[in-house]
Design a protein around this motif. Structure first.
Motif, PDB file in Angstrom:
ATOM      1  N   ILE A   1      -4.528   5.202   5.371  1.00 53.31           N
ATOM      2  CA  ILE A   1      -4.168   5.493   3.982  1.00 53.31           C
ATOM      3  C   ILE A   1      -5.332   5.168   3.047  1.00 53.31           C
ATOM      4  N   ASP A   2      -5.880   3.953   3.161  1.00 58.66           N
ATOM      5  CA  ASP A   2      -6.928   3.527   2.236  1.00 58.66           C
ATOM      6  C   ASP A   2      -8.186   4.381   2.349  1.00 58.66           C
TER       7      ASP A   2
ATOM      8  N   ASN B   1      -7.495  -0.243  -9.604  1.00 56.67           N
ATOM      9  CA  ASN B   1      -6.583  -1.170  -8.918  1.00 56.67           C
ATOM     10  C   ASN B   1      -6.871  -2.625  -9.249  1.00 56.67           C
TER      11      ASN B   1
ATOM     12  N   THR C   1       0.830  -1.207   0.000  1.00 58.56           N
ATOM     13  CA  THR C   1       0.000   0.000   0.000  1.00 58.56           C
ATOM     14  C   THR C   1       0.861   1.253   0.000  1.00 58.56           C
TER      15      THR C   1
ATOM     16  N   GLU D   1       2.363   1.860  -3.313  1.00 61.68           N
ATOM     17  CA  GLU D   1       1.372   2.139  -4.347  1.00 61.68           C
ATOM     18  C   GLU D   1       0.810   3.555  -4.274  1.00 61.68           C
ATOM     19  N   TYR D   2       0.569   4.025  -3.048  1.00 61.22           N
ATOM     20  CA  TYR D   2      -0.228   5.239  -2.899  1.00 61.22           C
ATOM     21  C   TYR D   2       0.508   6.471  -2.395  1.00 61.22           C
TER      22      TYR D   2
ATOM     23  N   HIS E   1     -10.653   0.167  -4.124  1.00 61.13           N
ATOM     24  CA  HIS E   1      -9.483  -0.662  -3.809  1.00 61.13           C
ATOM     25  C   HIS E   1      -9.587  -2.092  -4.328  1.00 61.13           C
TER      26      HIS E   1
ATOM     27  N   HIS F   1     -10.539   9.948  -2.378  1.00 66.03           N
ATOM     28  CA  HIS F   1      -9.774  10.805  -3.297  1.00 66.03           C
ATOM     29  C   HIS F   1      -9.239  12.053  -2.592  1.00 66.03           C
TER      30      HIS F   1
ATOM     31  N   VAL G   1      -7.495   7.563   0.448  1.00 64.61           N
ATOM     32  CA  VAL G   1      -7.390   7.319  -0.992  1.00 64.61           C
ATOM     33  C   VAL G   1      -8.765   7.049  -1.597  1.00 64.61           C
ATOM     34  N   SER G   2      -9.582   6.240  -0.898  1.00 65.66           N
ATOM     35  CA  SER G   2     -10.908   5.902  -1.428  1.00 65.66           C
ATOM     36  C   SER G   2     -11.809   7.129  -1.543  1.00 65.66           C
TER      37      SER G   2
END
Length: 917
Positions: free
Chosen positions: A68-69, A619, A12, A15-16, A596, A75, A72-73
């Motif tokens: 983090i997720d 993804n 993760t 990736e992000y 994700h 935006h 990110v989800s």
């Protein structure tokens, strides 16, 4: 599961996390990488401090990844403050680890960016954590010391299946052939010292078999000296030598304070010049063999060493030149016999209990240890009601009554696993009991879950295959079926090992199985990250809440689509959604909000057009969609959007029938650089520019529907040769009008990397077979529905050098001319509906590797020639070749092996056909 949690977090982070925050993020990534390396260190595998810290590492990893997720989800740009929050999750754990393990060098990521007051507060909290840890560690050490002391006094819980079986006086049933085979090797003609390895899962009967060999009167007479030593996981070299010297010496004497060097010398002298049998029982590590092997003299007098282990690696290491004796699970009759002897001794089972008893024996799935345990329970109560209760759930009965002892035996294999394999093994618990697992599906799931460490130079898939083979070699997973070229196709896990997976996975917050006994959906960060639904309970669950679950796998047979979507959408951070048992009649558009998602599989019977918004799943690695019809004639072509080409992370695209449009040559933003599987697509134009957009494809399935108007040459089949990594190609040519029988023009060319080739409907002349025969890596060739046409096929020298399987289905071939040198590695020939074939070349029988010659609905003369080949080979004492004749009139012949058949639901049958294609 600290290792799996850290590995997923590291992926993760890579990736992000944004480049502008490189200093903070690189420190954090280094910390996670160093923690991973620390866990990988073999010296820390089973230490008490690490076991204590694993829970903290898991919680910190989960919290960091969720932060983090979640951003990110939505935006939301990841700012410096967010990264600091992520780093702070690990501060206490990192500092405490560095206190206990000074050799660990961690950066302490966010400490450098922390407010002085917060830094001071952390120091106070850290002191408290370390003080608590010291107290816990001291208590754990006392418990451990107490257990060891109790073990020395003979009062500890059972530590191995060997001791468990011995204490229960198990009978040796169903091992007669094993006994004979190994006895022949023990007393065989070879005079050289031979190491015989017996390998199998815990509780399968390795020690029982070896004990019966050891006590056999012939073996006692044959060997001048015999010795037995139990090695186990935590062996001590001195104790091992002491035990062997004590067994092999001819006179008594004190050995208590003798050094290892003196003991080793005595052992060598005691064995020198004598024919000996040494049993090393329960060996786990190659080091145990290295510590002692030099002191077994080889005097060319027929001495033998038997080594029992759960690890194939140990067996191969001890003697790579000697065949391993793999223990098999008991069959139904042997299981029933063992159960009867365990309960009733030499007396027979009462008639009223026979039927239910046979069911119980069957449900033990052939594991002798489980049968012995259940037999002990049943011997206490002969009431039919009690037996029926046990029969409902044998696994539960074992766990409830002797669960601690039984699970300890099986847990030894799990505890011995390196960190990188533990998550892969526990993941087997997501599948229902007796579920036959397709390896290709399992590997895709492991990768999507983040269990596979980014390999170099291997691909993720190749690394995952190595993981699977390692688990098989450790007797934790069984191979169920293999492909025609020997690759593993499906696997299973024994029910008792699956129980271990489920229990460990639940304890370690790794997996939650939802069955009828659950009425709430897992929620909150502290709950399990993976949820597998095994029963039709969705309509009965209570209110839906947001969940931190990362994986949902549905194995229920039916469910309301709305209810299923409701629960799915409650898991906003989902990585894996497997719903291959659920039919959608409208596209589940809400799923496209799950940013994700890496793995998506479901049944879709809706509109033929796939939504262009699938592109939102940036993804996504694996997309599996099929229509679930038993009748293949009902399958429609699914039109895929052009936007699929703009999903660069795609690795596997699997459909039953789909149309993938080619991108515009001027659009340079499209490329599927990671795509490895594309199956099944229709009328795909193989121009060179398009193939360059998917350079890593290994598996390709295409169907061409010919209406008589389109020129075959427009599809540019000769460009297959530019797919340099292609290993499997399935190419079907189907005439939409039965009157159209136009042959394929000879512009067909294949890359040399090809291993499996299926052709159908090409109608190419047999004279052009050189195009296929010259593929020197080809192992499997399937020719269907007049793939090649003509009356004569004459094979040539130097072709098909690696071919292992040949299928010719529905063909007008009359004369086949070949000899044994043309197919030097062929194992299996299958001829189906070859009605005009006059005979099979007699020289085919001389192929040394050929194991099976199979004919279905062929001419009587071809059948007669096959039988003659078998007779000639038997006269030459070649019993390795089998001939099987199948016929629709004979119900496809009772000669077929039915041992692997099982009752399946139509949905499962379709799924099998689809995943195996």
């Amino acid at each position: 599961m600290a290792y799996a949690a850290l590995l997923s977090l590291l992926q993760t982070l890579e990736e992000y996390l944004p480049i502008p925050l490189k200093k903070i993020t690189s420190d954090l990534q280094n910390n996670v990488s160093q923690l991973l390396g620390f866990l990988e260190d073999p010296s820390t595998k089973n230490s008490l401090p690490i076991k204590h810290f694993e829970g903290q590492i898991i919680d910190a990893s989960f919290e960091a990844q969720d932060i983090i997720d979640s951003h990110v989800s939505r935006h939301v740009v990841l700012s410096k403050s967010v990264i600091r929050r992520v780093g702070s999750c690990f501060l206490e754990t990192i500092a405490a680890l560095q206190y206990k393990f000074p050799a660990i060098h961690l950066c302490g990521t966010s400490v450098n960016y922390m407010h002085p007051g917060l830094k001071l507060e952390l120091e106070g909290r850290l002191k408290k954590v370390i003080d608590e840890f010291d107290t816990i560690l001291e208590a754990l050490s006392k418990i451990k010391d107490g257990k060891e002391e109790a073990s020395q006094q003979g009062n500890s819980s059972i530590a191995s299946s060997s001791r468990f079986v011995a204490s229960n006086k198990s009978e040796m049933v169903g091992l007669d052939q094993d006994l004979m085979d190994i006895k022949d090797r023990l007393t065989g003609t070879t005079s050289k010292l031979d190491i015989i390895s017996i390998v199998g899962m815990g509780g399968i009967g390795k020690t029982t078999l070896t004990r019966n060999l050891y006590k056999d009167s012939l073996i006692e007479y044959y060997f001048q000296i015999r010795a037995w030593v139990v090695v186990s996981q935590d062996y001590h070299v001195q104790e091992m030598f002491t035990s062997l010297v004590d067994s092999t010496r001819l006179t008594g004497g004190e050995l208590h304070q003798t050094s290892i060097e003196e003991l080793a010398e005595r052992l060598y002298k005691n064995l020198k010049g004598r024919r000996y049998l040494i049993v090393m029982d329960d060996v786990w590590d190659t080091k145990a063999w290295d510590d002692i092997r030099r002191f077994f003299p080889d005097d060319n007098n027929g001495s033998r060493i038997i080594l029992t282990t759960r690890q194939s690696e140990v067996a191969i290491y001890a003697n790579s030149n000697s065949p391993i004796h793999h223990m098999s699970l008991l069959g139904s009759n042997a299981s029933w016999e063992l159960l009867c002897k365990t309960i009733f001794g030499q007396e027979g089972c009462p008639f009223r209990l026979e039927k239910i008893g046979m069911k119980i024996a069957h449900n033990c799935k052939g594991l002798p240890l489980a049968i012995v345990v259940i037999g002990g329970l049943l011997s206490k109560d002969s009431k039919q009601e009690y037996w029926e209760q046990i029969a409902k759930d044998v696994n539960l009965a074992v766990v409830r009554n002797v669960g601690e002892q039984f699970m300890e035996i099986l847990s030894m294999s799990y505890n011995w696993l390196p960190h990188h394999l533990k998550a892969c093994f526990l993941y087997m618990g997501v599948f229902p009991e007796d579920h036959e697992i397709f390896v290709s599906q399992l590997i895709k799931l492991w990768i999507a879950e983040g269990f596979i460490k980014p390999p170099t130079p291997k691909s993720f898939e190749e690394a995952a295959e190595d993981y699977l083979k390692d688990l098989i070699g450790r007797s934790l997973i069984q191979v169920r079926k293999r492909t025609h070229n020997g690759e593993i196709k499906t696997c299973i896990i024994h029910d008792m090992l699956r129980e271990l997976c489920v229990k460990k996975a639940r304890d370690e917050k790794f997996l939650q199985i939802m069955d009828w006994d659950m009425r709430t959906f897992p929620q909150g960060r502290d709950d399990q990250r993976r949820v597998s639904i095994h029963s039709d309970i969705l309509d009965y669950l209570r209110d839906v809440h947001d969940s931190f679950a990362r994986s949902l796998l549905y194995f229920c047979k039916r469910a309301s689509n709305n209810q299923l979507l409701s629960y799915t959408m409650s898991c906003r951070l989902l990585n894996v959604l497997d719903a291959l048992t659920i039919r959608f009649y409208e596209f589940p558009i809400g799923i496209l909000e799950l940013f994700h998602l890496k793995y998506l599989a479901f049944i879709y019977r809706g509109k033929r057009k796939f939504p262009a918004s699938i592109y939102k799943l940036q993804n996504l690695q694996t997309l599996i969609v099929y229509q679930g019809y038993i009748d293949s004639s009902k399958i429609d072509t699914l039109n895929l959007p052009l936007n699929i080409w703009k999903m660069p992370k795609l690795r596997h695209l699997l459909f039953e029938r789909s149309f993938l449009p080619c991108p515009f040559p001027t659009d340079h933003s499209v490329i599927l650089e990671n795509l490895q599987t594309l199956s099944e697509v229709t009328n795909f134009k193989c121009n060179k520019e398009v193939l360059k957009l998917m350079p890593k494809v290994k598996k390709l399935g295409i169907s061409y529907f010919h209406d008589g108007r389109t020129e075959w040459s427009s599809y540019e089949f000769n460009n297959f040769v530019y797919l340099h990594h292609l290993e499997t190609l399935k190419c079907l040519f189907i005439a939409t009008d039965y009157r159209v029988t136009a042959p394929l023009p000879i512009n067909l060319a294949f890359p040399p990397s090809l291993k499996k080739l299926t052709l159908s409907g090409c109608r190419i002349s047999w004279e052009k077979m050189t195009v296929v025969g010259s593929l020197h890596n080809l192992e499997v060739l399937k020719l269907k529905d007049y793939a090649f046409e003509g009356s004569i096929w004459e094979t040539k020298e130097g072709e098909f050098t690696k071919l292992k399987y040949l299928l010719i289905y529905m063909n007008s071939l009359e004369h086949w001319r070949a000899n044994s040198t043309h197919f030097p590695q062929l194992r299996h020939i299958s001829l189906d509906f070859c009605n005009k074939l006059a005979a099979i070349p007699s020289e085919i029988g001389d192929i040394q590797t050929l194991e099976l010659l199979e004919l279905s609905e062929c001419s009587s003369s071809a059948v007669a020639s096959a039988m003659l080949i078998q007779e000639e080979q038997q006269n030459l004492e070649n019993d390795g070749l089998r001939v099987r004749i199948n016929s629709i009139r004979d119900n496809y012949n009772s000669d077929k092996d039915t041992s692997l058949k099982k009752v399946t639901t139509p949905t499962y049958q379709i799924q099998c056909r689809f995943l195996a294609s």
